[in-house]
Design an enzyme around this catalytic site. Structure first.
Site, short mmCIF file in Angstrom:
data_model
loop_
_atom_site.label_atom_id
_atom_site.label_comp_id
_atom_site.label_asym_id
_atom_site.label_seq_id
_atom_site.Cartn_x
_atom_site.Cartn_y
_atom_site.Cartn_z
NE ARG A 100 -3.65 -2.45 -0.01
CZ ARG A 100 -3.47 -3.48 -0.81
NH1 ARG A 100 -2.23 -3.49 -1.27
NH2 ARG A 100 -4.02 -4.43 -0.67
CB SER A 143 -9.23 -0.66 4.29
OG SER A 143 -10.10 -1.79 3.79
CD GLU A 152 -5.49 1.03 2.12
OE1 GLU A 152 -6.00 1.09 1.17
OE2 GLU A 152 -5.82 0.22 3.14
#
EC number: 1.3.1.98
Length: 365
Positions: A177, A254, A357
């Site tokens: 990520r 998320s 995130e």
């Protein structure tokens, strides 16, 4: 087609509503910007960023707004909206096709096109909101696929050098990520190249949940359309497919990444969680272990629907990883306070630190 500009606001005068950044985020949160310009091509995007820099203004490049949290104070500068569209084939051989996709192309439109064209490699990334240009920044991934697996290069504008060029995939610093683009505003993504397999079948199904949904074994391949449909159903069931009529989808997806622990950290977690059963986990690189953030959040006492301040923000009723603006009346600070509560609770219960995130603009946990 040129840059469309909303005039700069002046002190004491309410800015045009186009400068309200809540209009451009999937959370429907965010304050005002000084100026908003819309770029409908790569040239427009370069020009919009360059001219704002020449004026000495701060610049925020914003596309789908699906992975960003903007403070109530907004952004004291120019916001450049990425609205460039289109894709074209730039290379082919017997087994693969390489497509160049403009940064503003909606991501799921691209995935749908590749599936319909018989190009394999993005099907498990169906239903993810946002734009194509954002995918290398976050190294977007889901259900066992990451964009780093298919990206061959990224066309960028280098704000330091004042030039455009290409960064090869090997130089993008892709990791879980993350990439070299995530924490630096030096490069503006103009377009992305993907090399995809010419195949009517998906890549090997790697994710156990998806394999169960498809009624196949992990490692099996299925028709592309079948894989896409299953992913869309799974994501919709978790409130992870944008739906203007469903406030459970008014989120950034998320909110926290799955923690990656070394072996010592993982053993400490297992000890603390002994009475709860084995924490869901996956092997990572160099002996690390990736642990389910959703499980940690739930077991720390933050279940689905858990309310934040005054109930104006909540954890999704469908998935504990999504923080939602269900009420439509919240402030960004309400969301940030809920995120802090969750992070502190998980830290206290399991001695594991959760990391956000989305990109946080003018705010912090």
């Amino acid at each position: 087609m040129g840059v469309t500009e909303v005039p700069q606001s002046t002190s004491g005068i309410q800015p045009d509503t186009e400068c309200n950044l809540s209009r451009y985020t999937t959370l429907r949160l965010g304050g005002w910007a000084t100026r908003v310009v819309t770029a409908t091509s790569a040239d427009d995007l370069v020009r919009g960023v360059r001219e704002a820099g020449e004026r000495g203004e701060q610049v925020l490049v914003l596309a789908g707004g699906s992975n960003v949290v903007i403070s109530d104070a907004g952004f004291p500068g120019t916001v450049v909206l990425v609205r460039s569209r289109g894709l074209r084939v730039v290379d082919t051989d017997t087994d693969t096709v390489t497509v160049r996709v403009e940064a503003g192309e909606p991501w799921d439109d691209l995935v749908a096109h590749t599936v319909a064209s018989g190009w394999s490699g993005l099907e498990c990334l169906s239903g993810i909101p946002g734009s194509t240009g954002a995918t290398p920044i976050q190294n977007v991934g889901a259900y066992g696929q990451d964009v780093a697996e298919t990206i061959t290069g990224v066309q960028v504008y280098d704000r330091v050098a004042g030039t455009t060029g290409r960064i090869e995939a090997r130089d993008c610093g892709f990791s879980y990520r993350s990439s070299i683009f995530k924490y630096s505003d030096r490069w503006v993504v103009l377009s992305v190249d993907f090399r995809l397999a010419r195949s009517p079948l998906s890549g090997p199904v790697r994710y156990a949940e998806l394999a169960r949904a498809l009624d196949v074994a992990v490692g099996d391949r299925v028709p592309l359309v079948k894989a896409r449909d299953a992913v869309l159903r799974l994501r919709a069931g978790k409130g992870m497919v944008l739906d203007p009529t469903d406030p459970d989808t008014w989120s950034v997806g998320s909110f926290f990444t799955n923690p990656v622990l070394d072996q010592a950290g993982y053993e400490r977690l297992r000890e603390r969680a002994a009475e709860l059963g084995e924490p869901p986990s996956w092997p990572g690189a160099d002996g690390t272990v990736k642990v389910s953030a959703a499980w940690l959040i739930d077991k720390a006492g933050f279940g689905k629907g858990h309310p934040g301040p005054e109930g104006v923000v909540t954890i999704s009723t469908k998935h504990t990883l999504a923080l939602t603006h269900r009420s439509g009346t919240a402030r960004t600070e309400d969301l940030v306070r809920l995120a802090r509560e969750i992070r502190h609770g998980v830290q206290a219960r399991f001695d594991v630190t959760l990391h956000p995130e989305p990109v946080l603009i003018n705010c912090a946990l």
